[in-house]
Write a protein that holds these residues in place. Sequence first.
Motif, short mmCIF file in Angstrom:
data_model
loop_
_atom_site.label_atom_id
_atom_site.label_comp_id
_atom_site.label_asym_id
_atom_site.label_seq_id
_atom_site.Cartn_x
_atom_site.Cartn_y
_atom_site.Cartn_z
N CYS A 153 35.60 41.06 72.98
CA CYS A 153 36.03 40.60 71.65
C CYS A 153 35.97 39.09 71.52
N ARG A 160 40.79 42.65 64.18
CA ARG A 160 39.77 43.65 64.47
C ARG A 160 39.96 44.84 63.53
N THR A 161 38.88 45.30 62.92
CA THR A 161 38.95 46.41 61.97
C THR A 161 38.13 47.62 62.41
N THR A 162 37.34 47.47 63.46
CA THR A 162 36.50 48.58 63.94
C THR A 162 36.80 48.84 65.41
N GLU A 163 36.42 50.03 65.84
CA GLU A 163 36.58 50.44 67.25
C GLU A 163 38.02 50.24 67.74
N LEU A 164 38.96 50.64 66.91
CA LEU A 164 40.36 50.44 67.28
C LEU A 164 40.80 51.34 68.43
N LYS A 257 43.42 39.99 67.27
CA LYS A 257 42.38 40.97 67.63
C LYS A 257 42.86 41.98 68.68
#
Length: 314
Positions: A153, A160-164, A257
Amino acid sequence: MASRISGVSSEWAQSSTALDQTIYKPSMDDRLADIKTFCLDVHNGTVFGRTPVQWMFVIIYYIIFYIGLFGMFAVFLVVFNWIVDLNYPTMQGVDSILKVPGLSFRPMPGTRSTVVRFVKGDASTYTQYLDHMEAYLRYYENQNQQGENYIDCTEIRTRRTTELSKVCRFNIEMLGASCVKQQNFGFDDGQPCILLKLNRIYNWIPEEFVNASMAEDDISEEWEQWSISVKCFGENEVDRENMGPLTYHPPKGFPFKYYPYLNQQGYRSPLMFVRFEEPVPGIMLMITCKAYAKNIYHNRVELAGMVHFELLVD
């Protein structure tokens, strides 16, 4: 009168003698015989005071009783596992009693003490602190953050908004070059590094301050929009005068993040060090560190958004 009293006494003595003669005192053999009869009475066909049929009913009763008891326990266990998810808490967000994360620190002196005390240059007084922090940081070494669930990251600057469902790898080099085990985390020089961590709350998402005017006065000059800022204070004027300057690694605190925490496999909470550059020796310093975000409030009783410890350098 005397003869009458004498006659009464004579009659009482005779009756007492007769009563003593009628009282039966069982011998040891009699007692043993009674015990044997209780264990096995051949004449009445009983064992320990019950006939075989009576014992059969007692055994059947207890078998049915314990089957019912274990059956109820199994039903309650199934209902509990159906209601409660082992990976996700039932109560979240506003419904949870854990609404604001607290801070924790390392090294921990003990379960009942928050005093970090040592003698400058005397390794025997702080070896346990070094071992504690080294063991804790070992989980953050690169070889322990490998696998398909870890992602890089480094390029993410906001949240962070994806792949949480995956975990951001925490680069231990972010903790700076002055707070490392090769330098014994500053304890040799009387400049100790205290490790800080924000406690985990499932699905808690930090909210950012949009501008400096919205940030609290304590961090109005150091705030970072996409980080949870951290600042430590002396609790009174004497503490503030003697604690000396502080440096933070990383200086911006905990990046957004790394949130939210969703019980991801291999999750590592972000860390930071606060280094005491010139603490005055021989004075107990009362220190409070606070974390800052729009949805973090501070409560001394609940230890919400903050942590307290004492530092004494001899």
